[in-house]
Design an enzyme around this catalytic site. Sequence first.
Site, mmCIF file in Angstrom:
data_model
loop_
_atom_site.group_PDB
_atom_site.id
_atom_site.type_symbol
_atom_site.label_atom_id
_atom_site.label_comp_id
_atom_site.label_asym_id
_atom_site.label_seq_id
_atom_site.Cartn_x
_atom_site.Cartn_y
_atom_site.Cartn_z
ATOM 1 N N PHE A 144 13.266 -14.573 -21.879
ATOM 2 C CA PHE A 144 12.364 -15.683 -22.174
ATOM 3 C C PHE A 144 13.169 -16.760 -22.870
ATOM 4 C CE2 PHE A 144 9.463 -18.344 -24.518
ATOM 5 C CZ PHE A 144 8.497 -18.607 -23.557
ATOM 6 N N ASP A 229 21.238 -17.297 -26.958
ATOM 7 C CA ASP A 229 19.960 -17.921 -27.313
ATOM 8 C C ASP A 229 19.432 -17.218 -28.555
ATOM 9 O OD1 ASP A 229 17.330 -18.678 -27.630
ATOM 10 O OD2 ASP A 229 16.826 -18.580 -25.509
ATOM 11 N N LYS A 258 13.182 -23.096 -33.509
ATOM 12 C CA LYS A 258 12.161 -22.443 -34.322
ATOM 13 C C LYS A 258 12.408 -22.600 -35.820
ATOM 14 C CE LYS A 258 10.537 -19.218 -30.784
ATOM 15 N NZ LYS A 258 9.324 -19.979 -30.449
#
Length: 404
Positions: A144, A229, A258
Site C-alpha cells: 500500500f 516507503d 504522516k
Amino acid sequence: MDARETTEAFIASAEAHSAHNYHPLPVVVATADGAWMTDVEGRRFLDMLAGYSALNFGHGNRRLIEAAKAQLDRVTLTSRAFHHDRFADFCRELAALCGMEMVLPMNTGAEAVETAVKTARKWGYRVKGVPAGMAKIVVAGNNFHGRTTTVISFSTDPEARADFGPYTPGFEIVPYGDLTALRAAVTENTVAVLLEPIQGEAGVLVPPAGYLPAVRELTRERNVLFVADEIQSGLGRTGRTFACEHEGVVPDMYVLGKALGGGVVPVSAVVSSAEVLGVFRPGEHGSTFGGNPLACAVALEVIAMLRSGEYQERAARLGERLHGELGRLKDSGHVTAVRGRGLWAGVDIAPAHGTGREVSERLMERGVLVKDTHGVTVRIAPPLVISEEDLDWGLAQLRAVLGA
C-alpha cells in the site's frame, strides 16, 4: 442536546453530501487531546490508531501547536516561486535525521511516492543509462503506497484497482519477503526496488529476518535504487526512527509523510543523496504547497522531538508491553496471529469472535478506537505519547471484547 448534534444526524449529513470512499466507524469526533478523543455527544475514546501513524505525537501536542501558531502569524505560503526563511533549515535538518544529503518536500504520502517513482526513473535514464521508456520498478505484492492512478497500477488490492484503468506500466510485482523472486525480477532496466519495511495496510506484515539486508545487498550489486516507503513505519513508530534500522539497513531513498506533519498539517518528503535527487532541474517537478513555511515550521519541531530519542524509546518500551499482552491472547487462542514492532501491531481475530470490523465496533462501544483491515485483522497503533495506564486499559477492553 439538539437533535442536529447527535451522532446519527452528523453521519446522515455526511453520507448525503460526501462520496462514499471510506467506511468509518460510527463515531463523530469533536475534540481531542493526547491519546484521547471526545465525540459530539461528550463520550471519550482512547485513540489506538493515531491516524495510521500521522498522530505519533498525539492530538494537540503543545510543542507542535505552538510552532504552528507562531508561524501562522508570520507567513504560511509563498509557493516555491520564492524562497522563505524556514525552508533551508527544514531540508538540512531532515536530511541530517535521515543521514542523507537532499530533500524534495511534498504534502501527502501518495505525492511522495509519486515523487520517488519519478526520481527513480529519471535517475535510471540520466545516471544508470537505461534506454528511454524502458525503466522498471520492482514492488511487493500486498503493498500500500497510496491511491493515485500510478500507485494503484502496482497494487494487488482489487478494491484499490477495480474500474480505475488503464494502468501505468513499468512495474513488476513480486511476493513480499521472497528474495528469490525479487532477484529474478531485477534486470538491466530495473531502476528501483520500492518496499515498505513493514507492510501496514496488509496487516502490519514484518518481512522475514535478513530480507531487508539481502535486498540492500542485491540492489547495491545490480546498481538499483532501494526505496523505503517509511510513511507509516517511520519516525518513531517501531521503536527506532526508521523501521529499516531494526536490520541495520540504510536505503538509497526514504519516502516520508504522516507523522512528519505532527498531525497538524500534511507534510511529506523524499530524502536521498545529491546524486539521486540532483537529477531534477527547475520546472521538472513540484507542488504549490510542498515545503511551505507552515509545513516546514511544524516539521522542524517534529525533527527536533525525534532527535531527543524520547519517542523512539517510548515506542520500544511500551511496544514490549503491547506485544506481551497480545502474545498472551494468541497463546490462549483468542487471536490467531500477532505481527508488528514497537507500538504497532496487526492482530488476526479468531473466527469465533467475529470479523475485524465487528471487534472494532465492539471496542468502540467500550471507548477504544481501532480499525480493521482485510476482514480478520485489527490494527493497533496508539500515539507514542500514550501512558502505560491508558495502554493497559485499552488492552483490557480488547480482552473483555474477546472474552479473555
